[in-house]
Structures are given as C-alpha cells and as structure tokens.
Design a protein around this motif. Sequence first.
Motif, PDB file in Angstrom:
ATOM      1  N   MET A  17       3.117   1.437  -5.206  1.00 19.28           N
ATOM      2  CA  MET A  17       4.517   1.674  -4.857  1.00 19.28           C
ATOM      3  C   MET A  17       4.724   3.045  -4.211  1.00 19.28           C
ATOM      4  N   THR A  18       5.421   3.042  -3.087  1.00 22.46           N
ATOM      5  CA  THR A  18       5.800   4.303  -2.450  1.00 22.46           C
ATOM      6  C   THR A  18       7.104   4.765  -3.097  1.00 22.46           C
ATOM      7  N   ILE A  19       7.089   5.955  -3.674  1.00 21.27           N
ATOM      8  CA  ILE A  19       8.288   6.477  -4.348  1.00 21.27           C
ATOM      9  C   ILE A  19       8.721   7.781  -3.681  1.00 21.27           C
TER      10      ILE A  19
ATOM     11  N   GLU B 127       9.424 -11.351  -8.050  1.00 17.44           N
ATOM     12  CA  GLU B 127       7.994 -11.599  -8.253  1.00 17.44           C
ATOM     13  C   GLU B 127       7.226 -10.348  -7.832  1.00 17.44           C
ATOM     14  N   ALA B 128       6.039 -10.182  -8.380  1.00 16.23           N
ATOM     15  CA  ALA B 128       5.232  -8.994  -8.078  1.00 16.23           C
ATOM     16  C   ALA B 128       5.028  -8.812  -6.571  1.00 16.23           C
ATOM     17  N   ASP B 129       4.843  -9.910  -5.878  1.00 18.90           N
ATOM     18  CA  ASP B 129       4.565  -9.853  -4.442  1.00 18.90           C
ATOM     19  C   ASP B 129       5.685  -9.192  -3.635  1.00 18.90           C
ATOM     20  N   ALA B 130       6.906  -9.335  -4.122  1.00 19.53           N
ATOM     21  CA  ALA B 130       8.066  -8.797  -3.398  1.00 19.53           C
ATOM     22  C   ALA B 130       8.004  -7.275  -3.302  1.00 19.53           C
TER      23      ALA B 130
ATOM     24  N   MET C 198       0.839  -1.205   0.000  1.00 18.51           N
ATOM     25  CA  MET C 198       0.000   0.000   0.000  1.00 18.51           C
ATOM     26  C   MET C 198       0.875   1.257   0.000  1.00 18.51           C
ATOM     27  N   ARG C 199       0.481   2.206  -0.798  1.00 16.44           N
ATOM     28  CA  ARG C 199       1.261   3.441  -0.886  1.00 16.44           C
ATOM     29  C   ARG C 199       1.165   4.236   0.416  1.00 16.44           C
ATOM     30  N   LYS C 200       2.331   4.750   0.863  1.00 16.24           N
ATOM     31  CA  LYS C 200       2.378   5.479   2.139  1.00 16.24           C
ATOM     32  C   LYS C 200       3.172   6.757   1.962  1.00 16.24           C
ATOM     33  N   HIS C 201       3.047   7.628   2.917  1.00 20.95           N
ATOM     34  CA  HIS C 201       3.968   8.761   2.992  1.00 20.95           C
ATOM     35  C   HIS C 201       5.101   8.381   3.936  1.00 20.95           C
ATOM     36  N   ILE C 202       6.320   8.597   3.483  1.00 20.62           N
ATOM     37  CA  ILE C 202       7.491   8.278   4.308  1.00 20.62           C
ATOM     38  C   ILE C 202       8.480   9.434   4.221  1.00 20.62           C
ATOM     39  N   VAL C 203       9.017   9.826   5.376  1.00 26.15           N
ATOM     40  CA  VAL C 203      10.147  10.750   5.366  1.00 26.15           C
ATOM     41  C   VAL C 203      11.282  10.069   6.139  1.00 26.15           C
ATOM     42  N   ALA C 204      12.376   9.800   5.439  1.00 25.47           N
ATOM     43  CA  ALA C 204      13.488   9.063   6.031  1.00 25.47           C
ATOM     44  C   ALA C 204      14.724   9.949   6.071  1.00 25.47           C
ATOM     45  N   GLY C 205      15.371   9.990   7.226  1.00 22.76           N
ATOM     46  CA  GLY C 205      16.598  10.783   7.391  1.00 22.76           C
ATOM     47  C   GLY C 205      17.819   9.902   7.249  1.00 22.76           C
ATOM     48  N   ASN C 206      18.633  10.179   6.247  1.00 21.47           N
ATOM     49  CA  ASN C 206      19.863   9.431   6.017  1.00 21.47           C
ATOM     50  C   ASN C 206      21.008  10.229   6.640  1.00 21.47           C
TER      51      ASN C 206
ATOM     52  N   SER D 275       4.568  -1.519 -16.676  1.00 22.62           N
ATOM     53  CA  SER D 275       4.800  -2.283 -17.912  1.00 22.62           C
ATOM     54  C   SER D 275       5.153  -3.743 -17.608  1.00 22.62           C
ATOM     55  N   LYS D 276       5.759  -3.975 -16.458  1.00 21.46           N
ATOM     56  CA  LYS D 276       6.145  -5.363 -16.133  1.00 21.46           C
ATOM     57  C   LYS D 276       5.180  -6.014 -15.135  1.00 21.46           C
ATOM     58  N   TYR D 277       4.709  -5.239 -14.175  1.00 27.05           N
ATOM     59  CA  TYR D 277       3.968  -5.849 -13.061  1.00 27.05           C
ATOM     60  C   TYR D 277       2.489  -5.456 -12.997  1.00 27.05           C
ATOM     61  N   GLY D 278       2.087  -4.557 -13.874  1.00 22.12           N
ATOM     62  CA  GLY D 278       0.679  -4.177 -13.899  1.00 22.12           C
ATOM     63  C   GLY D 278       0.353  -2.996 -12.995  1.00 22.12           C
ATOM     64  N   HIS D 279      -0.890  -2.570 -13.106  1.00 19.56           N
ATOM     65  CA  HIS D 279      -1.310  -1.316 -12.490  1.00 19.56           C
ATOM     66  C   HIS D 279      -1.226  -1.316 -10.966  1.00 19.56           C
ATOM     67  N   THR D 280      -1.637  -2.417 -10.338  1.00 20.01           N
ATOM     68  CA  THR D 280      -1.711  -2.411  -8.869  1.00 20.01           C
ATOM     69  C   THR D 280      -0.336  -2.245  -8.226  1.00 20.01           C
TER      70      THR D 280
END
Length: 249
Positions: free
Chosen positions: A205-207, A154-157, A1-9, A195-200
């Motif tokens: 994906m959280t980007i 695999e898509a599940d990963a 599930m898509r989330k909001h994430i703020v990560a400090g490196n 294109s490889k794994y489909g719409h869902t």
Amino acid sequence: MRKHIVAGNWKMNNGLIQTESLIAELKTKQKTSDAEVMIAPSFTNLWHAFESTRQHDIEVVAQNMHFSEKGAYTGEVSAGMLKSIGIKTVILGHSERRAYFNETDESLAKKVDTALAHDMRVIFCFGEELSDRKAGNEEAVVESQIKNALFHLEADAFKHIVLAYEPVWAIGTGETASPEQAQDMHAFIRKTLESKYGHTVADDMTILYGGSVKPNNAKEIFSKPDVDGGLIGGASLKADDFYAIVNAF
Ligand code: PGA
C-alpha cells in the motif's frame, strides 16, 4: 506495488489563466526523484489541464466525484464524466469534503465502489481532529475511517487505492505532524490493513502524508520508512515549492 507519489491538491484555487500559467511553469521543472507527480485542479479546468499535460510526466486527477452514475444531482460530477475526459484518479474523503459537505464513511464507501467500478484509482483521505489527538483517540478514529469506508472491499481492490493520512489539525495550519508522528500513524495504518488483508496488501500500500508539507520539511517526512509520499495543498500552488517537494525523495 508501493510507489512514491506527490500529489498537488489545488482545492478551489486557480481559474483558467492561472491554471495555464502554473502548468506551463510546472512543465519547465526537472524531476530528479522517482515520485509520480499528480495535480488536482478544479473541475472546470480538468480538461484543459489534462490536454496540456498529455506529453508530460504529470497526471491530472479530480478532487471529488458523486457516487451515482448520472441523474438529478444538480452541481455534481460523475465518475463517467471524469473518465470521458481521460481522468483516471480521484481524491475521495478529503477532510474539507467531510467537514463542509457532509461526506460520511457511508457515502465515501459508495464513492469508492463507483470509482473502482469505473477502473479509477482512488486517493482515499482520512485523519483525526485535534480533539481526537488530545484525547489519545487518533488511532481509533483512523482505524474506524478506514474500516467503515474500505473494509467491504476484496483484497484485490487495494491495488487501485492509495491512502492519504491527513491529520485535520495539520491541514493549512502551518503545523505539521512530526516525522515521528507521521511514521507511527503510517505504521499503524499498515498494521490495520495487515490484520484484515494480510502482509502483502499492507506492504504494497502506498500511504501519503498530508498536512502542511513544505520544501523545508518534506525530506525529513519522506525519509520515514512508511511514508510513501505527500498530498500537498498550499505548497502545490507554487511550481518551485511543489517540485522541491517532488524532488525531496
Ligand atoms: P496543506 O493541505 O498542504 O495546505 O496543509 C494539505 C491537503 O489538504 O491536502
């Protein structure tokens, strides 16, 4: 599930005392957004950071790990070691690792596999150099980084993967991708996944965007529909700045 994430490196910053005091300060900050908050201290401070944030809404994550389970790899840290102190998420493929420590798509593919085999979440970083962008090759570069390191999965990963687009020319330079440049690339990344794994898979994906995100530009960058958060370097070392970014959602 898509989330909001703020990560400090935190990169190679903060000894034990500074780690303690920065975490103490972070714990006083009010979170007013729905973003998940993560910090990535150095290996030596992971356990202490993990322990001191236990009751808190801050996840402590690792900046790197080796792909092997164990063995004669002087100076390296394994997924099992991270798991043994409670760390569940690891950043892989940061451009500084690629540039200074010879990390390649192939070695990163192995690291991703090892992390997933240990039920860890991966924040997978990639992004083009300035010369790629000047030549108009940024999409081709990003596409190949994603395909080479992740498209054997695999898509599940992908439920256990967060992507972090970090244009190398924007990291630590004070130069940020414009919100439009970030949005365009994030939309392209989603299209590549689709294109490889489909719409869902693509839609879930959280980007994250990374590269000179600061309190004064976070809101605009995060307002873009395909930007789900940020990987923050310099500004994560100051509690006020970091939480201003966390709360920019
Ligand atoms: P920066 O670093 O925010 O200092 O540009 C970002 C990163 O390297 O993740």
